[in-house]
Design a protein around this motif. Sequence first.
Motif, PDB file in Angstrom:
ATOM      1  N   GLU A  38       0.776  -1.214   0.068  1.00 24.42           N
ATOM      2  CA  GLU A  38       0.005   0.074   0.121  1.00 24.42           C
ATOM      3  C   GLU A  38       0.881   1.312   0.042  1.00 24.42           C
ATOM      4  OE1 GLU A  38      -2.599  -0.092   3.428  1.00 24.42           O
ATOM      5  OE2 GLU A  38      -3.885  -1.761   2.429  1.00 24.42           O
ATOM      6  N   GLU A  40       0.531   5.868   0.084  1.00 23.93           N
ATOM      7  CA  GLU A  40      -0.222   7.162   0.100  1.00 23.93           C
ATOM      8  C   GLU A  40       0.350   8.079  -0.678  1.00 23.93           C
ATOM      9  OE1 GLU A  40      -0.179   8.521   4.091  1.00 23.93           O
ATOM     10  OE2 GLU A  40       1.854   9.146   3.881  1.00 23.93           O
ATOM     11  N   THR A  72      -4.134   3.733  -0.818  1.00 25.73           N
ATOM     12  CA  THR A  72      -5.106   3.730   0.182  1.00 25.73           C
ATOM     13  C   THR A  72      -5.144   4.986   0.819  1.00 25.73           C
ATOM     14  OG1 THR A  72      -3.688   2.785   1.678  1.00 25.73           O
ATOM     15  CG2 THR A  72      -4.844   1.196   0.281  1.00 25.73           C
ATOM     16  N   THR A  92     -10.358   2.972  -3.421  1.00 21.41           N
ATOM     17  CA  THR A  92      -9.286   2.376  -2.767  1.00 21.41           C
ATOM     18  C   THR A  92      -8.885   3.273  -1.678  1.00 21.41           C
ATOM     19  OG1 THR A  92      -7.552   3.351  -4.287  1.00 21.41           O
ATOM     20  CG2 THR A  92      -8.618   0.888  -4.578  1.00 21.41           C
ATOM     21  N   THR A  94      -9.131   5.392   1.613  1.00 25.47           N
ATOM     22  CA  THR A  94     -10.000   5.510   2.670  1.00 25.47           C
ATOM     23  C   THR A  94      -9.755   6.764   3.717  1.00 25.47           C
ATOM     24  OG1 THR A  94      -8.740   3.828   3.906  1.00 25.47           O
ATOM     25  CG2 THR A  94     -10.536   3.109   2.490  1.00 25.47           C
TER      26      THR A  94
END
Length: 383
Positions: A38, A40, A72, A92, A94
């Motif tokens: 993941e 950001e 994410t 995707t 959140t």
Amino acid sequence: MMKRHIFALMTVVAAVLGAVAQDFKAGELYYNVTSDDEVEVARAWVDGASVYKGVVIIPESVFHNGSNYVVTGIAASAFERSGVTEVQIPNTVTTIGESAFAYAESLSSITLPMYLEAVSKTMLAGTAIENIAVPEGVTTIGYGAFQSCPYLRTVFLPSTTKLIDAYGFNNCHSLFEIYCAAPMPPNASGWAIFIGMKGIDVIVADDDAAAAYSKDPVWGDTETFSLWTNEEISITMALQAVPFKESFMKVELGNNLAYRIYDEDGEEMALTAATNYYFAIPDHAATYVVVPTNLINDCEDQFEVTIGTTPVPEVVEDEHPVISVIDGTIYISGDNYGKWTTVYDCYGKLYYQRPAIDNIIPNLPRHRVYIVIVGDYVKKVLV
């Protein structure tokens, strides 16, 4: 002795964090790795200014150094004081950090992800946002989230809204209507949320909701708000898709409404009050359904938009590289050293972008169509 122990602990922590936060660039955005798979979107400044500008369509995933990462999150202050004008965020994502878009003064339109957990502190403060749809599931509008948005006119709040924190809509003097699907009035008793503002229409679900709002010390203030029950939506739209960059089709929405967008399988893929929505070009013609909504009531009429496939590039007689695929690896022939090489999948997700070095692009996910661009040459391949 204690100082040495603290220093040693800090060194270990720094090493661990360094292993996780491996910043990299993919396409037009920078990312921080937050877990094994993941990332950001990260803040990126050069010479005291954000590098981000114009229309930004954040991908669902990115490819870097042989690995796929799901996008994410958006880091705190990632787009703060940037030159972005429109932002579309995938589902995707959140979490969006505090001040993620604060004082990006040209930002007039944004699509939030459907599974957003909260509208964070000063997330969109000081922007040129005009209409905003907050997705279902969000309970809190954070401290100063929309403070000093001079052009904000229409707000759509979901049924899950529980709290509007202090300064939430302070100094939004163009705000004239709030559609709130919450059956009970959200707590808006904090400081300076609607201070000095008048004539705001608040549209709620039914007479029971209107009665509850009218008894609330904030929402029942008749100088600030006029309460109305749900209104039906009737609208005529002619949706036209026009190309945007290499991998998207832009559809104009507008009309100060929110829109639910459904994919071919009837699954809701977006909720937006943005001026435009950007569809990734698929590998086959796809028809999407667009339904105007105010989050309380959906329009009975539904509107379809068909997005065609990526146009096949014209064949030219000039020499060009030969692009082939063997066992999941793309091979590019010829002397292409230094030419920019980019690989997207058919939905517009960026997997690879850098100047060519060895003409080999390994470890791509199988059973997908990819668009490979080497310099000015474009080719579709199946991996």
